[in-house]
Design an enzyme around this catalytic site. Structure first.
Site: not given
Ligand code: NAD
Length: 442
Positions: A278-280
């Protein structure tokens, strides 16, 4: 200290539970009544190792969940905003941040005591002082820096080891609009002994988070590009290449007693089937878009995304070497989560891989120790055969794709028949341990 944490996802719930475990009095707020009810019953809506035990011990004591944000702001000294900041269309989507800012501002309107609002979500530089602060002032009718404080405290936890990361952070970054804000933020973290705390302004704090994630994503795409070239040139194994690179003492220092330290940073300098989560992906894309808004080309990060989005195709190419026509071929997909230790499938390479397999007419048998339920929201049981055990998934399969580095997959060499092809998307298994072996960067 009395705190409210707004948003009870991976970051909000882990932060809330861990801050309560450190002795603070915590109210977790979410708009999702089902999540609130689960938390109050001691059942975390997400899986993280150690989270359930902590929650069960604390809930009903110095931890509770609620949907009433107004009351929580009135009852607490500080609010952490931990709602989602997805990437939508062509920029970061700040709608949840904006909504929460307005709601907290409305509560501050009715509060006499000084309150500090801290953004914990990952937001592009300038969001806290240019978006959150004005919304708080507008809806409260009060002045930041006088009636309330505003800060930014990025979160660096990694899913899968989130509780441990939160309890034993490597650094704490506190960005405040002024000294009184920073003093209150400091109180939140005095319970963390001996950790490096960096004090700065909100924009720098925001930039630190994006820079840290972008650096790691860049290392991965760089390694994948080298892996792809190694495979094309032939007679080169990227795992050996990277081993040779890791042995640089600037990457793995040698202690005085002669022993070499292998920092976990080196795990990002390895080839595989791409990063997800969900981040990079969303953070790198948001920073690129933000750069363009300021007239700053972000060509390096553009390439990081380009390489990553193409990387799941390597798995299909390796499969196609042995099965040029996948129509009717039974393929086991092992690992659905974007990485081990989590049930999070957001942007997992397993998603495009399954999609390509289905498009080509393959029969997909999938296994993941915990992420199956999440994947069922994307691919129904009519499309994918979900298996409860590894050996059910590989039964009858002509090829096996290893997508997530779950430790249980280390047993595969003893489980696979000689004629079954294994495509190792994580270079996890020794290449000579399986008769028909293909791997990224080999
Ligand atoms: P998530 O989607 O798991 O959780 C967000 C939660 O916020 C949901 O439970 C949702 O119902 C709730 N919510 C939405 N609007 C709300 C509102 N108005 N009031 C109250 N609750 C509301 O998100 P996440 O993965 O925890 O990420 C949150 C932020 O932290 C993001 O900015 C993310 O980039 C950042 N972050 C995530 C990680 C990670 O590993 N997941 C690590 C570091 C930082």
């Amino acid at each position: 200290m009395k705190i409210s944490v707004v948003g009870t996802g991976y970051v909000g719930l882990v932060s809330g539970v861990c801050l309560a475990a450190k002795g603070h009095d915590v109210t977790c707020i979410d708009v999702d009544q089902a999540k609130v009810d689960m938390i109050n019953r001691g059942h975390p809506p997400i899986y993280e190792e150690g989270l359930e035990d902590l929650l069960k011990n604390l809930v009903g004591k110095n931890l509770r969940a609620d949907t009433n944000l107004q009351k929580a702001v009135l009852d607490t000294d500080l609010s952490l905003i931990a709602v989602g900041t997805p990437f939508k269309g062509d920029e970061i989507d700040l709608q949840y941040i904006q909504q929460v800012s307005r709601d907290i501002g409305a509560a501050i309107k009715n509060k006499d005591a000084y309150h500090v609002v801290v953004v914990k979500s990952t937001v592009v530089p300038g969001t806290t002082d240019r978006v959150v602060l004005p919304l708080l002032e507008e809806s409260s009718g009060k002045k930041a820096g006088i009636d309330f404080g505003v800060g930014m405290n990025p979160e660096f936890l990694r899913e899968g080891v989130a509780v441990n990361d939160f309890m034993e952070p490597d650094r704490i970054v506190l960005g405040g609009i002024d000294q009184p804000t920073l003093a209150v933020m400091d109180q939140l973290y005095t319970v963390f002994d001996g950790v490096d705390i960096l004090h700065t302004n909100p924009r720098t704090a925001e930039m630190i988070k994006y820079t840290a994630n972008s650096l790691l994503a860049t290392m991965i795409s760089f390694s994948n590009e080298i892996g792809n070239l190694s495979a094309k040139v032939g007679d080169i194994d990227v795992t050996e290449v990277m081993k040779g690179v890791h042995l640089d003492k600037r990457l793995s220092p040698i202690r005085e007693d002669g022993e070499r330290i292998t920092p976990s940073f080196t795990t990002y300098i390895e080839a595989g089937c791409g990063f997800g989560g969900s981040c990079f992906p969303k953070d790198v894309k948001a920073l690129i878009a933000h750069g363009k808004k300021f007239g700053q080309a972000m060509s390096l990060l553009d390439s990081v995304i380009e390489v990553n989005e193409d990387q799941p195709n390597r798995m299909i190419e390796l499969l196609n070497k042995h099965f040029p026509d996948l129509n009717g071929v039974t393929v086991a997909v092992l690992g659905l989560a974007f990485k081990p230790g989590t049930d999070d499938i957001r942007e997992s390479p397993a998603i495009p891989i399954i999609s390509r397999l289905l498009e080509a007419g393959a029969t997909v048998q999938a296994f993941d120790p915990i992420a199956e339920k999440e994947m069922k929201h994307l691919y129904s049981e009519e499309q994918v055969c979900y298996c409860q055990e590894i050996d059910h998934a590989i039964r009858g399969a002509q090829a096996v794709l290893l997508v997530t580095r779950w430790p249980e997959f280390a047993a595969l060499p003893n489980m696979l028949d000689k004629d079954v092809l294994l495509v190792d998307g994580r270079r996890m298994l020794p290449k000579d341990s399986i008769a028909r072996y293909e791997g990224i960067g080999l």
